[in-house]
Design an enzyme around this catalytic site. Structure first.
Site, short mmCIF file in Angstrom:
data_model
loop_
_atom_site.label_atom_id
_atom_site.label_comp_id
_atom_site.label_asym_id
_atom_site.label_seq_id
_atom_site.Cartn_x
_atom_site.Cartn_y
_atom_site.Cartn_z
N ASP A 53 0.00 -7.01 0.19
CA ASP A 53 -0.51 -6.38 1.42
C ASP A 53 -2.02 -6.59 1.57
O ASP A 53 -2.79 -5.63 1.59
CB ASP A 53 -0.19 -4.88 1.37
CG ASP A 53 -0.29 -4.22 2.74
OD1 ASP A 53 -0.28 -4.96 3.75
OD2 ASP A 53 -0.38 -2.99 2.81
N VAL A 73 -6.66 9.01 1.09
CA VAL A 73 -7.73 8.81 0.10
C VAL A 73 -8.89 9.76 0.38
O VAL A 73 -9.34 9.89 1.52
CB VAL A 73 -8.22 7.35 0.11
CG1 VAL A 73 -9.36 7.15 -0.90
CG2 VAL A 73 -7.08 6.39 -0.20
#
Length: 561
Positions: free
Chosen positions: A311, A162
């Site tokens: 998750d 990211v």
């Protein structure tokens, strides 16, 4: 001599040619991004080696040195398999992390090695990021789409990294870039995973491959950022429509017009990880409130919407000051790549199962477990609640007091217990794989903060609310449109009575929870020491039960990652 040379010349040439061909292929593969040959050779070589090692050397016996020999075997094999995960990277890290979060029934050597995988995702250089971006956006450079783009990633995971960027409108965004080798490696990686599961299933005569199709399907979806964008929109819409969670839970919006299958651009949100106690206190954020909202958010997904985040680790759950309500907090949920959609039948049955657990309604619990192909309902109840379950009392209080002979006999019988646990694998609801993963991670998050929230009670109330989605009685039973008034009144009174019993059960659990918290605060005040939180008390009792029933010893820091 010439005759001898004539006889060996052809095999020698064949061997030399094969060696040169293999060396050439290896050299070419080493220069490719995916390195498919090296990865698969490494996988199958080590996979077969560890299978042979176990087959030849796993010989439990009541002898005094048996435990140390078996532990050395576990240590050797765990190092071998997790070395493969770390060296291969990519999806292997993801698979290893999945194993790590479900490793409670694995030897301690596996548990220790699994934790290291959470730091095993190196970042790629900006040149690779630039290439992916140009390929997906018709040759455009990131600087042509964004007014600012940070070259160094702020985070790197198994399949993506990211970067922080700014749109020309001034909006700060998070740009998630998929690592380019992932799609090239995926088919081969998942094929190797499937083959090894089937080999081990035959070698060790255990049910292992039944879940591979379901897991593979969702791993593939996680590598599709268009699917992740759709998941994000659905999660955002659900929380906006759930009255009790609206504004308390926030999902950052996705910029679809500048996203692709390998690039996902979403709103940037500053926040603190939900388990970072020091930063939460430094920013004056109410950690009890943050964890309560977190548990409510994921419980509502499991029991109400049926659309469940797979998750919810601390990096995907952030906390910030509430934008409109002073002194309150808002929970921000990110990374929506791994989701499952429960069937309506499973969602309702799972709600009824939780109700039955608290009502000690063994008939309902056994009926649901049997319909799922589960034979040992007590064992499954302990797995579901993540605390010991006994049909005669809410919390099992027995202490483990086993010698080596007992542990040996339990471990020898464990294989048969596992095989009997799932008699009919076709009936087992696959949703439970990721629902259990979700609950396990949320439990660990609560424990990391010292168990400020009575997680089990919160989930139980959401199970009850999940039953009330349709036209039902207070305990979630269907109304009979053709029943007489007297029958309806009787049904309503019975249901109200069951609801009262349910609330009483939760109240007893709440009293236990607050007594533990009172003890902790008293110890800290008087002795300056931290005691076990509520989740740790439940963990200890569950560990005692596992050792008593199965001879399994759980590592103390299993869930630290």
């Amino acid at each position: 001599m010439s005759a001898l040379w004539a006889r060996v010349r052809r095999p020698a040439r064949l061997m030399l040619g094969t060696s040169m061909l293999c060396a050439g292929m290896y050299g070419i593969d080493a220069r490719t991004e995916a390195q498919l040959i090296q990865r698969n050779v490494r996988t199958f070589y080590n996979g077969i080696a560890l299978a042979v090692d176990y087959k030849l050397n796993f010989r439990p016996s009541p002898e005094p040195d048996s435990a140390s020999r078996i532990e050395s075997l576990h240590e050797r094999v765990a190092n071998r398999i997790f070395d493969v995960f770390e060296r291969n990277g990519g999806l292997y890290i993801k698979i290893g992390q999945v194993i790590g979060t479900q490793s409670a029934v694995l030897p301690q050597a596996y548990q220790r090695r699994a934790r290291r995988l959470y730091d095993a995702a190196p970042a790629l250089p900006f040149e690779v990021v630039e290439r992916v971006f140009r390929e997906d956006f018709n040759g455009l450079h990131p600087s042509q789409v964004f007014s600012e783009f940070e070259m160094l990633p702020i985070a790197s995971a198994s399949i993506a990294q990211v970067h922080r960027a700014r749109l020309h409108t001034g909006q700060v965004v998070a740009v998630k870039i998929q690592k380019p080798a992932i799609l090239k490696q995926m088919d081969w990686d998942l094929l190797a995973f499937r083959i090894l599961l089937r080999v081990y299933e035959k070698l060790f005569d255990l049910p292992l491959s039944w879940s591979s199709d379901y897991i593979e399907k969702h791993i593939r979806m996680e590598a599709d950022f268009i699917s992740e964008a759709s998941n994000t929109d659905r999660a955002r819409e659900y929380f906006d429509e759930e009255p009790s969670l609206k504004d308390r839970v926030y999902v950052p919006k996705v910029y679809h017009e500048i996203s692709s299958k390998r690039v996902l651009v979403s709103e940037w949100v500053d926040g603190v990880q939900v388990t970072d106690k020091q930063k939460l206190k430094a920013k004056n954020l109410d950690l009890d409130r943050a964890m309560y909202t977190t548990i409510e958010a994921f419980s509502s997904q499991i029991f109400r919407s049926g659309f469940v985040h797979g998750d919810p680790h601390p990096g995907n759950v952030l906390v910030r000051k509430h934008p409109t309500i002073k002194k309150d907090v808002q929970v921000v949920i990110i990374d929506h790549g791994l989701y499952i959609q429960e069937s309506e039948q499973f969602r309702l049955e799972y709600c009824r199962l939780w109700e039955a657990l608290f009502m000690l309604d063994m008939d309902t619990m056994n009926r649901i477990c049997k319909s799922w192909g589960i034979q040992d309902s007590n064992m499954f109840a302990s797995i579901t609640l993540q605390k010991p379950f006994s049909p005669n009392k809410a919390v099992h209080l027995g202490q483990a007091n086993l010698n080596m002979q007992d542990i040996y006999e339990l471990q020898v019988s464990l294989k048969e217990r596992i095989k009997d646990f799932l008699k009919d694998q076709a009936l087992f609801p696959r949703e439970l794989i990721f629902v259990s993963r979700n609950m396990n991670i949320v439990r660990a998050n609560n424990k990391a903060l010292g168990s400020p929230v009575n997680r089990i009670n919160v989930m139980a109330r959401w199970a009850l609310r999940g039953l009330s989605k349709q036209h039902r009685t207070p305990m979630g039973e269907d109304y009979d449109e053709f029943a007489t008034l007297a029958q309806k009144m009787k049904s309503y009174l019975y249901s109200t009575w069951r609801l009262w019993v349910f609330d009483c059960t939760l109240m007893v659990m709440s009293i236990s929870f607050w007594l533990v918290r009172l003890r902790d605060r008293t110890n800290k005040l008087l002795y300056g020491s931290d005691s076990q939180g509520f989740e740790e008390v439940l963990d200890q009792k569950l560990k005692d039960q596992l050792q008593q029933q199965f001879g399994i010893v759980i590592d103390e820091s299993l869930f630290d990652a």
